[in-house]
Motif scaffolding. Structure first.
Motif, PDB file in Angstrom:
ATOM      1  N   PRO A  67       0.839  -1.209   0.000  1.00 56.96           N
ATOM      2  CA  PRO A  67       0.000   0.000   0.000  1.00 56.96           C
ATOM      3  C   PRO A  67       0.873   1.259   0.000  1.00 56.96           C
ATOM      4  CG  PRO A  67      -0.009  -1.049   2.160  1.00 56.96           C
ATOM      5  CD  PRO A  67       0.778  -1.936   1.250  1.00 56.96           C
ATOM      6  N   LEU A  68       0.645   2.094  -0.983  1.00 56.75           N
ATOM      7  CA  LEU A  68       1.385   3.348  -1.115  1.00 56.75           C
ATOM      8  C   LEU A  68       0.412   4.472  -1.446  1.00 56.75           C
ATOM      9  CD1 LEU A  68       4.327   2.076  -3.350  1.00 56.75           C
ATOM     10  CD2 LEU A  68       4.498   2.741  -0.953  1.00 56.75           C
ATOM     11  N   LEU A  69       0.859   5.680  -1.239  1.00 56.53           N
ATOM     12  CA  LEU A  69       0.090   6.838  -1.685  1.00 56.53           C
ATOM     13  C   LEU A  69       0.237   6.933  -3.191  1.00 56.53           C
ATOM     14  CD1 LEU A  69       1.371   9.251   1.083  1.00 56.53           C
ATOM     15  CD2 LEU A  69      -0.902   8.214   0.976  1.00 56.53           C
ATOM     16  N   GLU A  70      -0.727   7.538  -3.856  1.00 61.02           N
ATOM     17  CA  GLU A  70      -0.609   7.701  -5.303  1.00 61.02           C
ATOM     18  C   GLU A  70      -1.227   9.025  -5.740  1.00 61.02           C
ATOM     19  OE1 GLU A  70      -3.922   5.027  -7.242  1.00 61.02           O
ATOM     20  OE2 GLU A  70      -2.761   3.818  -5.848  1.00 61.02           O
ATOM     21  N   LYS A 102       0.955   8.253 -13.357  1.00 58.22           N
ATOM     22  CA  LYS A 102       0.589   7.976 -11.974  1.00 58.22           C
ATOM     23  C   LYS A 102       1.868   7.658 -11.218  1.00 58.22           C
ATOM     24  CE  LYS A 102      -3.294   5.849 -10.523  1.00 58.22           C
ATOM     25  NZ  LYS A 102      -4.243   4.730 -10.298  1.00 58.22           N
ATOM     26  N   LEU A 103       2.040   8.308 -10.076  1.00 55.21           N
ATOM     27  CA  LEU A 103       3.193   8.085  -9.213  1.00 55.21           C
ATOM     28  C   LEU A 103       2.739   7.386  -7.935  1.00 55.21           C
ATOM     29  CD1 LEU A 103       4.863  11.641  -9.413  1.00 55.21           C
ATOM     30  CD2 LEU A 103       5.290   9.658 -10.888  1.00 55.21           C
ATOM     31  N   TYR A 104       3.447   6.339  -7.555  1.00 54.76           N
ATOM     32  CA  TYR A 104       3.209   5.635  -6.297  1.00 54.76           C
ATOM     33  C   TYR A 104       4.358   6.020  -5.373  1.00 54.76           C
ATOM     34  CZ  TYR A 104       0.175   2.908  -9.332  1.00 54.76           C
ATOM     35  OH  TYR A 104      -0.787   2.529 -10.218  1.00 54.76           O
ATOM     36  N   ILE A 124       9.828  12.708   0.105  1.00 55.37           N
ATOM     37  CA  ILE A 124       8.997  11.851  -0.729  1.00 55.37           C
ATOM     38  C   ILE A 124       9.902  10.871  -1.458  1.00 55.37           C
ATOM     39  CG2 ILE A 124       7.448  11.809  -2.725  1.00 55.37           C
ATOM     40  CD1 ILE A 124       6.744  14.749  -1.879  1.00 55.37           C
ATOM     41  N   GLN A 125       9.515   9.618  -1.423  1.00 50.85           N
ATOM     42  CA  GLN A 125      10.235   8.610  -2.185  1.00 50.85           C
ATOM     43  C   GLN A 125       9.254   7.964  -3.158  1.00 50.85           C
ATOM     44  OE1 GLN A 125      11.937   5.287  -0.036  1.00 50.85           O
ATOM     45  NE2 GLN A 125      13.483   5.063  -1.624  1.00 50.85           N
ATOM     46  N   ILE A 126       9.544   8.118  -4.454  1.00 54.36           N
ATOM     47  CA  ILE A 126       8.711   7.506  -5.475  1.00 54.36           C
ATOM     48  C   ILE A 126       9.151   6.056  -5.606  1.00 54.36           C
ATOM     49  CG2 ILE A 126       8.016   7.564  -7.897  1.00 54.36           C
ATOM     50  CD1 ILE A 126       8.678  10.592  -7.798  1.00 54.36           C
ATOM     51  N   LYS A 127       8.195   5.149  -5.441  1.00 50.71           N
ATOM     52  CA  LYS A 127       8.498   3.720  -5.461  1.00 50.71           C
ATOM     53  C   LYS A 127       8.232   3.094  -6.825  1.00 50.71           C
ATOM     54  CE  LYS A 127       9.266   1.992  -1.731  1.00 50.71           C
ATOM     55  NZ  LYS A 127      10.532   1.652  -1.148  1.00 50.71           N
ATOM     56  N   ALA A 128       7.238   3.633  -7.562  1.00 52.65           N
ATOM     57  CA  ALA A 128       6.885   3.078  -8.865  1.00 52.65           C
ATOM     58  C   ALA A 128       6.056   4.103  -9.626  1.00 52.65           C
ATOM     59  CB  ALA A 128       6.105   1.779  -8.710  1.00 52.65           C
ATOM     60  N   VAL A 129       5.873   3.822 -10.910  1.00 49.93           N
ATOM     61  CA  VAL A 129       5.085   4.694 -11.784  1.00 49.93           C
ATOM     62  C   VAL A 129       4.205   3.829 -12.681  1.00 49.93           C
ATOM     63  CG1 VAL A 129       6.861   6.503 -11.795  1.00 49.93           C
ATOM     64  CG2 VAL A 129       6.863   4.764 -13.588  1.00 49.93           C
ATOM     65  N   SER A 130       3.174   4.439 -13.219  1.00 49.85           N
ATOM     66  CA  SER A 130       2.365   3.763 -14.227  1.00 49.85           C
ATOM     67  C   SER A 130       1.725   4.836 -15.096  1.00 49.85           C
ATOM     68  CB  SER A 130       1.301   2.851 -13.595  1.00 49.85           C
ATOM     69  OG  SER A 130       0.313   3.609 -12.944  1.00 49.85           O
ATOM     70  N   GLY A 131       1.015   4.409 -16.103  1.00 49.42           N
ATOM     71  CA  GLY A 131       0.326   5.337 -16.976  1.00 49.42           C
ATOM     72  C   GLY A 131       0.514   4.968 -18.426  1.00 49.42           C
ATOM     73  N   ASP A 132      -0.252   5.619 -19.244  1.00 51.84           N
ATOM     74  CA  ASP A 132      -0.202   5.408 -20.686  1.00 51.84           C
ATOM     75  C   ASP A 132       0.176   6.745 -21.309  1.00 51.84           C
ATOM     76  OD1 ASP A 132      -0.456   4.211 -23.143  1.00 51.84           O
ATOM     77  OD2 ASP A 132      -2.628   4.467 -23.241  1.00 51.84           O
ATOM     78  N   SER A 133       1.346   6.792 -21.936  1.00 46.78           N
ATOM     79  CA  SER A 133       1.813   8.070 -22.457  1.00 46.78           C
ATOM     80  C   SER A 133       2.735   7.866 -23.650  1.00 46.78           C
ATOM     81  CB  SER A 133       2.544   8.844 -21.356  1.00 46.78           C
ATOM     82  OG  SER A 133       3.663   8.134 -20.886  1.00 46.78           O
TER      83      SER A 133
END
Length: 141
Positions: A26-29, A42-44, A53-62
């Motif tokens: 579970p992470l903030l997004e 999207k940043l997790y 802030i530590q970015i753990k993962a990313v997603s999205g369509d770009s």
């Protein structure tokens, strides 16, 4: 190899700097969308005990430009300080507009931004990840 093909290969390499696997923990997004082209980022992330802030993962369509920019955001962040979040995007925007910046020194990212600089209609694509990062401040409020 044409310079256009070389750029595309570089964009794919730069995209690979990010962790594109959606985490099971579970992470903030936070998410942003460019309504002009449909790019979505999207940043997790998590907020550390030291209020960074530590970015753990990313997603999205770009597009490849936006995805490469996401790769640099992920690669160059270690622990992002709240007070500097706004300046990350501003400095990159200034660079794209033709002004040099001393905020970041990643030669690969500078090379990427120089390519994008010549395509003003794609500046929004390159800045969307940084604008998404700025939304973390809004979410925090």
């Amino acid at each position: 190899m044409s310079s256009e093909n070389k750029s595309y290969e570089d964009f794919l390499k730069w995209k690979s700097y990010a962790n594109w696997i959606i985490p099971s923990e579970p992470l903030l997004e936070v998410k942003s969308l460019n309504p002009l082209c449909g790019d979505e980022v999207k940043l997790y992330y998590q907020i550390t005990e030291k209020k960074t802030i530590q970015i753990k993962a990313v997603s999205g369509d770009s597009c490849s430009i936006c995805a490469a920019a996401v790769g640099f955001l992920f690669k160059n962040q270690s622990l992002i300080q709240y007070e500097f979040i706004g300046s990350y995007g501003i400095e990159r925007k200034k660079f794209l507009e033709g002004n040099e910046s001393s905020l970041f020194g990643d030669l690969e990212e500078i090379s990427f931004l120089r390519i994008v600089r010549t395509h003003s209609s794609r500046h929004r694509c390159a800045l969307l990840p940084w604008q998404t990062l700025e939304k973390i401040i809004e979410v925090k409020k």
